[in-house]
Design a protein around this motif. Structure first.
Motif, PDB file in Angstrom:
ATOM      1  N   VAL A 107       9.436   7.317  -3.511  1.00  0.00           N
ATOM      2  CA  VAL A 107       8.238   7.478  -3.116  1.00  0.00           C
ATOM      3  C   VAL A 107       7.318   6.169  -3.126  1.00  0.00           C
ATOM      4  N   LEU A 108       7.364   5.344  -4.145  1.00  0.00           N
ATOM      5  CA  LEU A 108       6.535   4.041  -4.352  1.00  0.00           C
ATOM      6  C   LEU A 108       6.822   3.151  -3.066  1.00  0.00           C
ATOM      7  N   GLY A 109       8.184   3.187  -2.897  1.00  0.00           N
ATOM      8  CA  GLY A 109       8.576   2.339  -1.473  1.00  0.00           C
ATOM      9  C   GLY A 109       8.094   2.828  -0.469  1.00  0.00           C
ATOM     10  N   LEU A 110       8.070   4.256  -0.358  1.00  0.00           N
ATOM     11  CA  LEU A 110       7.392   4.986   1.022  1.00  0.00           C
ATOM     12  C   LEU A 110       5.880   4.486   1.117  1.00  0.00           C
ATOM     13  N   VAL A 111       5.054   4.733   0.073  1.00  0.00           N
ATOM     14  CA  VAL A 111       3.849   4.510   0.038  1.00  0.00           C
ATOM     15  C   VAL A 111       3.309   2.963   0.301  1.00  0.00           C
ATOM     16  N   ALA A 112       4.227   2.158  -0.307  1.00  0.00           N
ATOM     17  CA  ALA A 112       3.929   0.633  -0.005  1.00  0.00           C
ATOM     18  C   ALA A 112       4.322   0.471   1.606  1.00  0.00           C
ATOM     19  N   ALA A 113       5.493   0.811   2.119  1.00  0.00           N
ATOM     20  CA  ALA A 113       5.814   0.685   3.679  1.00  0.00           C
ATOM     21  C   ALA A 113       4.593   1.061   4.424  1.00  0.00           C
ATOM     22  N   ALA A 114       3.966   2.060   3.965  1.00  0.00           N
ATOM     23  CA  ALA A 114       3.061   2.935   4.978  1.00  0.00           C
ATOM     24  C   ALA A 114       1.679   2.470   4.722  1.00  0.00           C
ATOM     25  N   ARG A 115       1.561   1.331   3.601  1.00  0.00           N
ATOM     26  CA  ARG A 115       0.173   1.059   3.222  1.00  0.00           C
ATOM     27  C   ARG A 115      -0.752   2.028   3.011  1.00  0.00           C
ATOM     28  N   TRP A 116       0.071   3.050   2.258  1.00  0.00           N
ATOM     29  CA  TRP A 116      -1.131   4.575   2.294  1.00  0.00           C
ATOM     30  C   TRP A 116      -2.221   4.097   1.158  1.00  0.00           C
ATOM     31  N   HIS A 117      -3.283   4.517   1.740  1.00  0.00           N
ATOM     32  CA  HIS A 117      -4.560   4.309   0.942  1.00  0.00           C
ATOM     33  C   HIS A 117      -4.943   5.259   0.105  1.00  0.00           C
ATOM     34  N   ILE A 184      12.735  -0.775  -0.690  1.00  0.00           N
ATOM     35  CA  ILE A 184      12.726  -0.138  -1.893  1.00  0.00           C
ATOM     36  C   ILE A 184      12.808   1.434  -1.707  1.00  0.00           C
ATOM     37  N   ALA A 185      12.346   1.906  -0.869  1.00  0.00           N
ATOM     38  CA  ALA A 185      12.546   3.325  -0.599  1.00  0.00           C
ATOM     39  C   ALA A 185      14.038   3.635  -0.215  1.00  0.00           C
ATOM     40  N   LEU A 186      14.766   2.787   0.472  1.00  0.00           N
ATOM     41  CA  LEU A 186      16.340   3.056   0.935  1.00  0.00           C
ATOM     42  C   LEU A 186      17.011   2.811  -0.737  1.00  0.00           C
ATOM     43  N   LEU A 187      16.513   1.900  -1.394  1.00  0.00           N
ATOM     44  CA  LEU A 187      17.175   1.851  -2.820  1.00  0.00           C
ATOM     45  C   LEU A 187      16.934   3.148  -3.668  1.00  0.00           C
ATOM     46  N   GLY A 188      15.891   3.590  -3.585  1.00  0.00           N
ATOM     47  CA  GLY A 188      15.248   5.117  -4.229  1.00  0.00           C
ATOM     48  C   GLY A 188      16.338   6.112  -3.618  1.00  0.00           C
ATOM     49  N   LEU A 189      16.313   6.279  -2.285  1.00  0.00           N
ATOM     50  CA  LEU A 189      17.260   7.267  -1.574  1.00  0.00           C
ATOM     51  C   LEU A 189      18.742   7.195  -2.164  1.00  0.00           C
ATOM     52  N   GLY A 190      19.219   5.867  -2.220  1.00  0.00           N
ATOM     53  CA  GLY A 190      20.600   5.412  -2.536  1.00  0.00           C
ATOM     54  C   GLY A 190      20.964   6.209  -3.966  1.00  0.00           C
ATOM     55  N   LEU A 191      19.775   5.686  -4.833  1.00  0.00           N
ATOM     56  CA  LEU A 191      20.054   6.302  -6.336  1.00  0.00           C
ATOM     57  C   LEU A 191      20.040   7.805  -6.480  1.00  0.00           C
TER      58      LEU A 191
END
Length: 198
Positions: A107-117, A184-191
């Motif tokens: 989740v944190l990787g996705l929100v960073a990638a999307a620059r979710w405000h 980072i998100a891909l790492l989380g998905l892998g975990l």
């Protein structure tokens, strides 16, 4: 001069090199309890899941907040991490701690990638909820105030590193922050995938 496409491939290559380290992610309380400031300080660096999440908090904050608001999520994470660790050290156990830690990386990787405000308070609430689970995982393995203090200091340093990277990426094309957050998100998905297969 390096071609822009080869520069964008660097985060993907770095992730590929890190994938074997998935085996080093925390597997929960193995009955080993670490004591002392140094043990606590090094602990967040021994699990790729914790390391990535703490960096992602700083990265996301720098990409989406300004001024003092940039510190809201890192402070919330560090504070609730400590509370979770104290609860874990006291013997509190919740189901799904490790999947929640892995989900936080995704989740944190996705929100960073999307620059979710999100507002500073909402950002702090989101990362704080994940931080409790990170704390429970750490607290089951660390014992004593010095160890917990070392863990918080290391967490603050990882957040600061993430903030520094985020500030640098904010000045570059959005593709760079997408690549960093996506890795980072891909790492989380892998975990998470590893837990399903196990």
């Amino acid at each position: 001069m390096t071609h822009p496409r080869s520069l964008l491939a660097m985060p993907a290559a770095a992730l590929a090199l890190l994938l074997p380290a998935l085996a080093l992610a925390h597997a929960g309380d193995g009955g080993v309890h670490e004591h002392g400031l140094a043990a606590g300080f090094t602990h967040p660096f021994t699990g790729l899941d914790h390391l990535a999440a703490m960096l992602a908090v700083g990265l996301w904050s720098a990409l989406t907040q300004t001024g003092r608001r940039m510190l809201a999520a890192p402070f919330a994470f560090a504070g609730l991490l400590l509370i979770g660790a104290l609860l874990g050290a006291a013997g509190l156990s919740l189901p799904g701690v490790e999947p929640m830690v892995a989900a936080s990386v995704l989740v944190l990787g996705l929100v960073a990638a999307a620059r979710w405000h999100l507002g500073a308070a909402a950002s702090a609430l989101l990362v704080g909820a994940f931080a409790v689970f990170h704390g429970l995982a750490h607290g089951s393995e660390l014992q004593g105030v010095p160890a917990l203090l070392g863990m918080v200091v290391a967490t603050a340093l990882l957040h600061a590193l993430g903030l520094g990277v985020g500030l640098r990426l904010r000045a570059l094309a959005p593709a760079w922050s997408r690549a960093a957050g996506g890795a980072i998100a891909l790492l989380g998905l892998g975990l998470l995938g590893r837990m399903v297969i196990a």
